[in-house]
Design an enzyme around this catalytic site. Structure first.
Site, mmCIF file in Angstrom:
data_model
loop_
_atom_site.group_PDB
_atom_site.id
_atom_site.type_symbol
_atom_site.label_atom_id
_atom_site.label_comp_id
_atom_site.label_asym_id
_atom_site.label_seq_id
_atom_site.Cartn_x
_atom_site.Cartn_y
_atom_site.Cartn_z
ATOM 1 N N MET A 129 3.885 78.763 -25.860
ATOM 2 C CA MET A 129 3.598 80.289 -26.109
ATOM 3 C C MET A 129 5.281 80.182 -27.286
ATOM 4 O O MET A 129 4.778 81.406 -28.551
ATOM 5 C CB MET A 129 3.920 81.231 -25.526
ATOM 6 N N VAL A 137 7.619 74.550 -19.893
ATOM 7 C CA VAL A 137 6.531 73.931 -20.662
ATOM 8 C C VAL A 137 5.433 75.137 -21.381
ATOM 9 O O VAL A 137 5.210 75.389 -21.991
ATOM 10 C CB VAL A 137 5.316 73.098 -20.081
ATOM 11 N N CYS A 138 5.330 76.422 -20.632
ATOM 12 C CA CYS A 138 4.502 77.634 -20.497
ATOM 13 C C CYS A 138 5.425 78.495 -22.036
ATOM 14 O O CYS A 138 4.582 78.680 -22.633
ATOM 15 C CB CYS A 138 4.156 78.214 -19.884
ATOM 16 N N THR A 139 6.826 78.518 -21.470
ATOM 17 C CA THR A 139 7.400 79.207 -22.518
ATOM 18 C C THR A 139 7.284 78.098 -23.796
ATOM 19 O O THR A 139 7.425 78.897 -25.022
ATOM 20 C CB THR A 139 8.156 79.589 -21.960
#
Length: 157
Positions: free
Chosen positions: A51, A46-48
């Site tokens: 960002m 999810v962070c990838t």
């Protein structure tokens, strides 16, 4: 402690991925609005997604007069490697000591057994250093409302 809309944004100075010099929030006062995007950990799904989504829409934030920063408790070295791998075109800041995440009320006490990880959260800070948007998400799997963030930024111009 949570940050409320209309309150002064806590200042900070953190190491980032674009320069060896620390980045301070106060250096943008009178110059640009700032979007702070706290995220749990580099190299996670999810962070990838989050960002890389910012990477792909970064020009729009510039058009709205804002600088965007991603913040996590990852080391500056890990963030630099991740930013290079993903081609991120905006600075990531290392809150390795967890002080900034805590001051913004965006720190998990426990996330899947990991103590002191940044929550997924978004803050818009105007040129005067005042918080104009704040959203701390209870679930790491959720993404901020980027349309709402851009709408707030558009209203600040």
């Amino acid at each position: 402690m949570s940050i409320e809309i209309g309150s002064a944004a806590p200042d900070f100075s953190l190491r980032g991925t674009m320069s060896d010099d620390p980045v301070s929030l106060s250096s943008f006062q009178g110059e640009k609005s700032v979007v702070l995007l706290f995220f749990p950990l580099a190299w996670t799904g999810v962070c990838t997604t989050e960002m890389c989504g910012i990477r792909d829409s970064y020009v729009r934030y510039g058009e709205l007069g804002a600088e965007v920063f991603g913040l996590s408790v990852d080391s500056p070295f890990a963030l630099k490697a991740w930013a290079k791998e993903e081609g991120l075109n905006f600075p990531l800041l290392s809150d390795f000591n967890k002080d900034v995440s805590a001051s913004y009320g965006a720190l998990y006490e426990d996330l899947i057994g990991l103590k002191g990880v940044s929550m997924r959260a978004a803050f818009v800070i105007d040129k005067g250093g005042v918080v104009r948007y704040a959203d701390v998400l209870p679930k790491a799997s959720e993404l901020p409302n980027f349309d709402a963030i851009q709408e707030v930024l558009a209203g600040l111009e």
